[in-house]
Scaffold this active site. Structure first.
Site, PDB file in Angstrom:
ATOM      1  N   HIS A 149      43.001  33.568  41.343  1.00  0.00           N
ATOM      2  CA  HIS A 149      41.817  34.391  41.069  1.00  0.00           C
ATOM      3  C   HIS A 149      41.224  34.841  42.397  1.00  0.00           C
ATOM      4  CE1 HIS A 149      37.390  34.537  39.479  1.00  0.00           C
ATOM      5  NE2 HIS A 149      37.929  35.731  39.510  1.00  0.00           N
TER       6      HIS A 149
ATOM      7  N   HIS B 299      36.403  37.863  30.139  1.00  0.00           N
ATOM      8  CA  HIS B 299      37.105  37.621  31.405  1.00  0.00           C
ATOM      9  C   HIS B 299      37.027  36.178  31.865  1.00  0.00           C
ATOM     10  CE1 HIS B 299      33.351  37.257  33.551  1.00  0.00           C
ATOM     11  NE2 HIS B 299      33.887  37.362  34.721  1.00  0.00           N
TER      12      HIS B 299
ATOM     13  N   LYS C 157      40.029  25.604  46.116  1.00  0.00           N
ATOM     14  CA  LYS C 157      38.880  26.511  46.175  1.00  0.00           C
ATOM     15  C   LYS C 157      38.753  27.037  47.595  1.00  0.00           C
ATOM     16  CE  LYS C 157      36.190  26.839  43.242  1.00  0.00           C
ATOM     17  NZ  LYS C 157      36.184  27.757  42.080  1.00  0.00           N
TER      18      LYS C 157
END
Lengths: 483, 156
Positions: free
Chosen positions: A236, A405, A482
């Site tokens: 992402h 989403h 992350k």
């Protein structure tokens, strides 16, 4: 007492009644159950749906997906389709992170192949994936190279040795959206973008190693090459500083353009210009540059992932079956053909925190998936699960081929940080669920805690009940990186 | 929240709640100081200001012609700082606006900003600010202090 009236259409679809007094040109349509609707009402997000309904040339309705939450200007989870001739285009309807999106890769690895390698995999990935905050990427582009990237999209990356040729057939627009014009991208945007290709970024951006936990549609899962306990990789990220700067540049242009074209704004973040105006055209062409940049960014991130896994497993990425399933944006404005009152028209669909979800047999779906519908990738949170969905025929008539989403935030970042300690969360995820989390900042991790998000399964169930997408598989995180 | 006393202002800025993103309320005796507070507030979202040594000076120079409100100018100032953050790979903690001019057709900000290169051993970057937004953006005379106050929501 709300200033607007809500009608229940069915358990999963609600109408904000068109009210001229509120400046609405069309009604609002919200896909939600009672609880999520109440949340949207309490958070004043409905006001943002109403504000979007006031924009010139908006068609049918101002839509909100079930992961709707309060944004700035447009709500997050908002969809607005504009007439090409009378409608406007709004950078705020796309967002700062232009073409922020998700991609998923399959592998031929199963959960047993991971065994005790998980921590090593995550460690290796954390070393090989540039985060982008405070560190530059591995690729440095000159002004002319970045222009080639803007117009060539993923073709540029493949030519330069990043990724595989076949990857592009499993991306929206085949990895290269048409209409890019580098002349309309500022030097500042280029300066910010030239060293950030292939960097993850911070906030909610991530790379996850996942396990297929449940299959809902065996046939479709087979077509997508998914089976239970298989390992998948989800990425992402978006267009990084380049997209942020393009949005900032054009918000400024649009503040002036709104005055010039006599557009009254209820929220300055909704600043816009007619699609056909010079300002509107310039924004669109600059935005397309950022879309292509974002797709290349995810493509390069996937390339680094392939290299890291090759090193761990001592096998080539091809042998590991690290193939791209699909790559899809959730912050974008696109010219698309849709049926308007029985006629196919080209219109401009803004999706701000919403995913394109074309139904089966649409020509823009990769041939391999055409019979099942467009794959839709829905990231959840780092402690629970994410989903693979498919677009449906109903989505084409109900929501301009759009669906949710993600999970949508439940707690603000400030609240999350107050209630959760990142280091404790990391330990808890490992102790209780075996999830390995690597993060640059523990406070940043706390902001992204599972508790800060709604349960994504509720969101996707509503999209399925409302008919705008269909569940294929549930994916659980094993390792989370992350930014 | 990050509060301290400086130049008779109790608070220079404070973080405020926003469901998706982060906002700040800002205060200043003058517009110049208000803009400096906004800069501090923005960098405080990314990193603890106390950890950023203001050792290296950089210059920011903004000159915009045409009509522009104070709010738009504030956004432009913050965008310029973000640009420096990303391109120079530096965090900043001290901001000194030397020239601040807003006229009908001319807007000028000249500032020295102080900080250091990002160092992961020292700086925990909580989240990178993507951009200041126009949503709920505000610059106004403060009724209580006779100074200035404002509000900015950032996309993070």
């Amino acid at each position: 007492m709300n200033r607007y009236k809500i009608n229940k259409i069915n358990d999963f679809k609600w109408e904000i009644v068109k009210d001229d007094g509120l400046g609405m040109r069309v009604p609002g349509i919200i896909f939600a159950d009672e609880q999520l609707l109440k949340h949207a009402v309490d958070e004043n997000t409905i006001d943002q749906v109403i504000n979007v309904a006031s924009l010139s040339g908006i068609l049918k309705a101002s839509y909100a997906m079930p992961d709707i939450h309060y944004g700035y200007g447009f709500p997050i989870g908002g969809v607005a389709a504009m007439d090409k001739d009378s409608g406007v285009i709004s950078p705020g309807g796309v967002g700062f992170d232009i073409s922020c999106g998700v991609r998923i890769l399959r592998t031929n690895l199963g959960i047993d192949d991971i065994g005790d390698k998980l921590e090593n995999i995550m460690y290796k990935m954390s070393l090989s994936i540039p985060k982008g905050v405070g560190s530059k990427g591995k690729i440095k582009l000159s002004a002319s190279q970045i222009s080639q990237l803007f117009t060539g999209g993923v073709n540029w990356a493949i030519r330069n040795g990043y990724g595989w040729d076949e990857d592009k057939y499993f991306m929206e627009e085949n990895g290269c959206m048409e209409g890019a014009n580098p002349d309309f991208v500022s030097k500042r945007a280029v300066d910010r973008g030239c060293e950030q290709v292939g960097t993850l970024g911070s906030g909610n951006h991530f790379i996850e190693i996942q396990r297929v936990d449940e299959i809902y549609d065996e046939k479709a899962a087979g077509v997508l090459g998914l089976k239970k306990d298989q390992i998948t990789i989800m990425i992402h990220s978006g267009s990084r500083g380049l997209g942020h700067q393009i949005c900032s540049d054009y918000l400024k242009v649009m503040q002036q353009a709104s005055l010039k074209y006599g557009i009254k704004l209820v929220d300055r973040q909704l600043a816009c210009a007619p699609i056909s105006s010079p300002e509107g055209r310039r924004y669109y062409q600059a935005m397309v540059c950022a879309v292509n940049y974002a797709m290349v960014n995810r493509h390069c991130l996937a390339h680094w992932v392939r290299l890291a896994l090759e090193e761990i497993f001592k096998k080539s990425a091809k042998k590991l079956g690290l193939e791209l399933i699909y790559d899809v944006s959730h912050n974008v404005a696109k010219m698309e053909a849709h049926n308007i009152n029985g006629t196919t028209k080209e219109i401009c669909v803004h999706r701000k925190g919403a995913t394109r979800a074309y139904g089966p047999y649409h020509k823009d779906i990769p041939t391999a998936y055409r019979e099942i519908g467009q794959p839709v990738i829905i990231p959840g949170d780092m402690g629970r699960y994410s989903y693979m969905l498919l677009g449906t025929k109903e989505a084409m008539t109900e929501s301009f081929g759009s669906t949710c989403h993600g999970a949508g935030r439940l707690l603000s970042r400030t609240k999350a940080k107050k209630n959760i300690r990142g280091s404790e969360l990391k330990k808890e995820l490992f102790d209780k669920k075996g999830i390995v989390v690597m993060a640059g900042s523990m406070s940043g991790l706390a902001e992204e805690a599972p508790q800060a998000y709604k349960d994504v399964s509720r969101v996707v169930d509503i999209t399925q009940s409302a008919g705008i997408s269909k569940k294929v598989a549930k994916l659980c995180p094993l390792g989370v990186l992350k930014g | 929240m990050y509060i301290w006393d400086m130049n008779n202002i109790n608070k220079r800025f404070e973080q405020i709640e926003h469901l998706s993103d982060i906002g700040i309320k800002i205060y200043g005796n003058s517009l110049k100081q208000l803009f400096e507070s906004a800069a501090e507030g923005m960098f405080s979202i990314m990193c603890d200001l106390k950890k950023i040594n203001p050792a290296v000076k950089r210059n920011v120079s903004i000159e915009e012609h045409g009509r522009m409100g104070l709010e738009e100018l504030l956004v432009l100032w913050l965008e310029n700082l973000l640009y420096k953050f990303e391109v120079d790979n530096m965090l900043f903690s001290r901001f000194k606006i030397k020239k601040f001019l807003t006229e009908d057709s001319r807007n000028i900000i000249e500032a020295d900003i102080f900080g250091e290169k990002v160092d992961f051993g020292k700086h925990e970057i909580v989240v990178a600010v993507k951009a200041p937004t126009y949503h709920m953006l505000e610059v106004r005379k403060d009724r209580n202090s006779r100074g200035w106050a404002g509000k900015v929501i950032f996309d993070v």
